[in-house]
Design an enzyme around this catalytic site. Structure first.
Site, PDB file in Angstrom:
ATOM      1  N   ASP A  81       0.855  -1.188   0.000  1.00 11.59           N
ATOM      2  CA  ASP A  81       0.000   0.000   0.000  1.00 11.59           C
ATOM      3  C   ASP A  81       0.890   1.236   0.000  1.00 11.59           C
ATOM      4  OD1 ASP A  81      -2.084  -1.692   0.127  1.00 11.59           O
ATOM      5  OD2 ASP A  81      -2.687  -1.220   2.186  1.00 11.59           O
ATOM      6  N   ASP A 138     -14.484  -4.995  -4.349  1.00  9.84           N
ATOM      7  CA  ASP A 138     -14.558  -5.013  -2.889  1.00  9.84           C
ATOM      8  C   ASP A 138     -15.969  -5.444  -2.520  1.00  9.84           C
ATOM      9  OD1 ASP A 138     -12.000  -4.033  -2.861  1.00  9.84           O
ATOM     10  OD2 ASP A 138     -12.567  -1.961  -2.445  1.00  9.84           O
TER      11      ASP A 138
END
Lengths: 208, 252
Positions: B11, B130
């Site tokens: 990330d 997601d």
């Protein structure tokens, strides 16, 4: 030595450029171009290819004189040329992706969709698979049988003359993943994305 | 035989790794290029960057990271986060990414997936979904990093992105993400059974067994994990050796 990576505005060739540049460091000069004069004067050619068979062939044809120049280089003058992925597939007479499309016709055969046994095998064939070496190939020097290479494709090259096949890989059936015919080399997998083994193969090609 | 892939994910925020690798040999724990290189040298099958920079102005930062990483890592590189238009994809691919992952923009307009896969080829278009469980065997798609409920059924959406040319699905369970309690295997199984493209499992890995579950029970073609690798609990090599010992084929 001068090696040209043919940039014919089809797909993403950054990784090909990066890997060849890395291996060539200080030894070989790498040119990325579609300039016919430069292609003619180079010692070796890399023909990458991403996207569909049709879009790659169309892009090659849209650059005036490019196909003839490549043919002179590889078929008439028999200088080393490496086709990668769709770059290899285009060696065939005909391809069936998107629409029936005429290929370069350098190695008789066709390019058709992998038979995924009614969905039993996912397509695209993405990831690391082992190569089964079928015959000695100059680009496999010091590369072991069953080495892993990185694949991304849904179509396969089926040459008429099986003696050109230098390696296969097992995905639903034995898929041709590397060919060698005289000075013509082609890989269905991506040596530029295949870690150290892939770089080794690139090195073998540059050393030819 | 095709191997199951292990994909470490980094990330990145404003050019720095947020959840980083905690290895002592690191010179700079926040440098994404250095970390990607460690993963690639350690046998990662692919590398994934997720740009979680909130602002739109910082696109150049992630592009610069991709450019530097691509010169040192010779395994496939996927980049996601903030991919909204064709220009974003072009920029990332030119910088050296091999695939881009599209999330919110795909939900907003599935035609974008079609356009992108037609232009660049399915091989480089990953759609990140997601999903959050809403009832028994029912999951819903969320966007904007899990903040927005869309009302769209995850299975229907997965089928739709496949029809529109996505080459892979990166499936994250919002319920499991960050919990270290394992993937949502039911979600995975449902999506892999209903699609014919490879699915990458994401969200919830805490042990090596979870990776096994994702592949064997969930039917994933690849498993993505962040924290188990970042904090040095396991190296990529440990994960591969473990899976191999349980007869899951991996690239050793």
């Amino acid at each position: 030595m001068n090696v040209t990576i043919v940039d014919y505005q089809s797909g993403n060739i950054s990784s090909v450029i990066n890997s060849f540049t890395e291996v060539a460091k200080g030894k070989v000069s790498i040119e990325v171009t579609s300039d016919i004069t430069k292609i003619k004067s180079s010692d070796k050619i890399v023909l990458p290819g991403q996207g569909s068979f049709k879009s790659c062939v169309d892009s090659l044809n849209s650059i005036s004189g490019l196909v003839d120049t490549l043919k002179d280089f590889a078929v008439t003058n028999k200088k080393p040329l490496l086709g990668i992925c769709v770059g290899l597939q285009m060696f065939a007479d005909i391809g069936y992706e998107e629409a029936e499309t005429k290929g370069l016709g350098w190695i008789p055969g066709k390019v058709s969709k992998i038979d995924n046994q009614k969905g039993k095998f996912k397509l695209p064939h993405i990831g690391w698979n082992e190569i089964e070496i079928q015959k000695e190939s100059k680009i496999f020097k010091d590369i072991k049988n069953k080495s892993h290479m990185y694949f991304v494709h849904s179509y396969e090259f089926i040459p008429n003359d099986k003696s050109v096949i230098s390696a296969t890989t097992d995905y639903s059936s034995e898929i041709v993943c590397s060919v060698e015919k005289d000075n013509l080399f082609g890989t269905q997998f991506h040596p530029e994305k295949s870690d150290k083994i892939g770089l080794k193969m690139i090195d073998n090609f540059l050393r030819l | 035989m095709l191997k199951n892939r292990i994909i470490p994910c980094l990330d990145v925020k404003d050019g720095r790794v947020v959840k980083g690798i905690n290895f002592i040999e690191l010179k700079d724990a926040g440098d994404p290029v250095e970390q990607a290189k460690i993963y690639s040298d350690g046998g990662a099958d692919e590398i994934c960057f997720l740009d979680i920079t909130a602002s739109n102005e910082n696109r150049e930062t992630i592009i610069d990271i991709v450019r530097k990483t691509a010169k040192e890592c010779f395994v496939p590189l996927t980049v996601g986060g903030g991919v909204r238009n064709i220009q974003n994809i072009t920029d990332l691919l030119l910088a050296g990414a091999d695939k881009v992952s599209i999330n919110t923009a795909a939900v907003k307009n599935v035609e974008f997936v079609k356009e992108a896969s037609k232009k660049f080829g399915s091989q480089c278009i990953v759609v990140a979904i997601d999903a959050k469980k809403v009832s028994d065997n029912k999951w819903e798609v969320f966007t904007y990093g899990g903040r927005n409920k869309t009302g769209i059924d995850a299975v229907e959406f997965a089928k739709k992105v496949e029809e529109n040319g996505a080459g892979e699905i990166l499936l994250t369970s919002m319920d499991k993400d960050g919990t270290k309690s394992g993937y949502d295997v039911d979600l995975l199984k449902t999506i892999t059974n209903n699609t014919n493209i490879p699915v990458i499992a994401s969200g919830g890995v805490g042990t090596l067994d979870h990776l096994y579950d994702g592949i064997v029970k969930g039917g994933a073609s690849a498993v993505l994990a962040a924290s188990i690798f970042h904090y040095g609990e396991y190296k990529i090599k440990d994960a591969k050796e473990y899976l191999n010992s349980k007869n899951v084929s991996v690239r050793l």
